[in-house]
Design an enzyme around this catalytic site. Sequence first.
Site, PDB file in Angstrom:
ATOM      1  N   SER B 115       0.762  -1.361  -0.432  1.00 51.84           N
ATOM      2  CA  SER B 115       0.054   0.305   0.117  1.00 51.84           C
ATOM      3  C   SER B 115       0.687   1.528   0.072  1.00 51.84           C
ATOM      4  CB  SER B 115      -1.534   0.055   1.080  1.00 51.84           C
ATOM      5  OG  SER B 115      -0.191   0.324   2.183  1.00 51.84           O
ATOM      6  N   LYS B 152       0.656   4.756   6.237  1.00 49.17           N
ATOM      7  CA  LYS B 152       0.143   5.815   5.353  1.00 49.17           C
ATOM      8  C   LYS B 152       0.223   7.778   5.443  1.00 49.17           C
ATOM      9  CE  LYS B 152      -3.136   3.057   4.022  1.00 49.17           C
ATOM     10  NZ  LYS B 152      -2.641   1.818   4.863  1.00 49.17           N
TER      11      LYS B 152
END
Lengths: 195, 195
Positions: B115, B152
């Site tokens: 990711s 993230k």
Amino acid sequence: MKIVKNKNNRGGVRLGAGRKTGSGLYGEETKVIRVPRSSLGNIKKYLNLSRMNNIDEISLAYKETTYNPLVLFEHKVPAGFPSPADDHVEKRLDLNEYLIKKSDATFFVKIKGDSMIDASINDGDIVIIDRSMQAKIGDIVLASIDGNFTIKTLSKYKLRPRLLPANEKYKPIEIDDNTQFELWGVVTGAVRKFK
Amino acid sequence: MKIVKNKNNRGGVRLGAGRKTGSGLYGEETKVIRVPRSSLGNIKKYLNLSRMNNIDEISLAYKETTYNPLVLFEHKVPAGFPSPADDHVEKRLDLNEYLIKKSDATFFVKIKGDSMIDASINDGDIVIIDRSMQAKIGDIVLASIDGNFTIKTLSKYKLRPRLLPANEKYKPIEIDDNTQFELWGVVTGAVRKFK
DNA sequence: CATTTGAATATTGTAACATTAATCAAATAT
DNA sequence: ATATTTGATTAATGTTACAATATTCAAATG
């Protein structure tokens, strides 16, 4: 004997005359050192290198690993993630230990440019190089090609070594008999600093 | 004046006495050259490495690409990076020191998944996290969302935090009042092992 | 026969030197 | 006025010289 008088009478004492410091080949102070004859060529070639390709700088591995115990969580951390303060779950990690096998044969190179971007090696990254390791096909290596240093993936083409950049923008480099090709070591790891 | 007679009467002219050629550091003839000061350290390091490593050949079975190591040169030294150009002292890079500021507040997380691939953080990488650091918009952070941990990029959307994956395949994660959201720290670096 | 010793000689880092190169402004030319 | 030529001046550079160190040998000694 014949005394020749100068036709011209120019020049003379002038303030601030003379060559300026920094006007030399290297633009900096120089020193005299003694080196073995067999290395002379390489050193001179190096000194003549005008550009460095994707190498920025180099340094050596720290000798004694300063064991700096830290916590490592390695996993997918489901619910109930343990606090880093909980010392019963912790794993200790020394980055030197983790990334360096033979510190005597290891050095670092800072990457310049984007030619290895597909291997997730970016501008500013520091890669770890082991000079004692046998390079195999598929390894990322540090090599010099006609006096230029580069970091590429080692491959093979028609019984000759070939160097592949990890970026579509660049072409593979073929090695033939007229190419000066030197292998400096195998890239064993990379580190990056965000902050 | 007093004439001192040697107690000993040894030694003397001997045929073939004296040091032998090749008994020096390099075992071969040396030459003196002048080099720029900033290159001194690297050249010396190179001479040391080539002396202690008798690496012979690149492992490609194909002949005459002899391993003939070259010197790397260093041009700019950013702050905090030890300079190998220092005259005698060979400074080395300590990865712990380079990557970790506050070891008390630092821990590691091993990355799973893709990711963050656009930020060059790949599966298997270990990221370095500083818990003490104040997270700013744009920082890569470790957070927990409804009990799941994730790494993230921190951003903001309509006055609320939002987490952006660095991979187009994934969607941003919005935080609302019903979302359990906790920031665990700022990712300050990453390391990867190739071999 | 092993050890000690000083002569002999290569090695090695550095200083010294000679040559080359760069720079300046006065003298000259246009 | 402006441009060019010129020698003094000084840094840079490659090489040699030199002093200090390291190594080796075999005679002298124990």
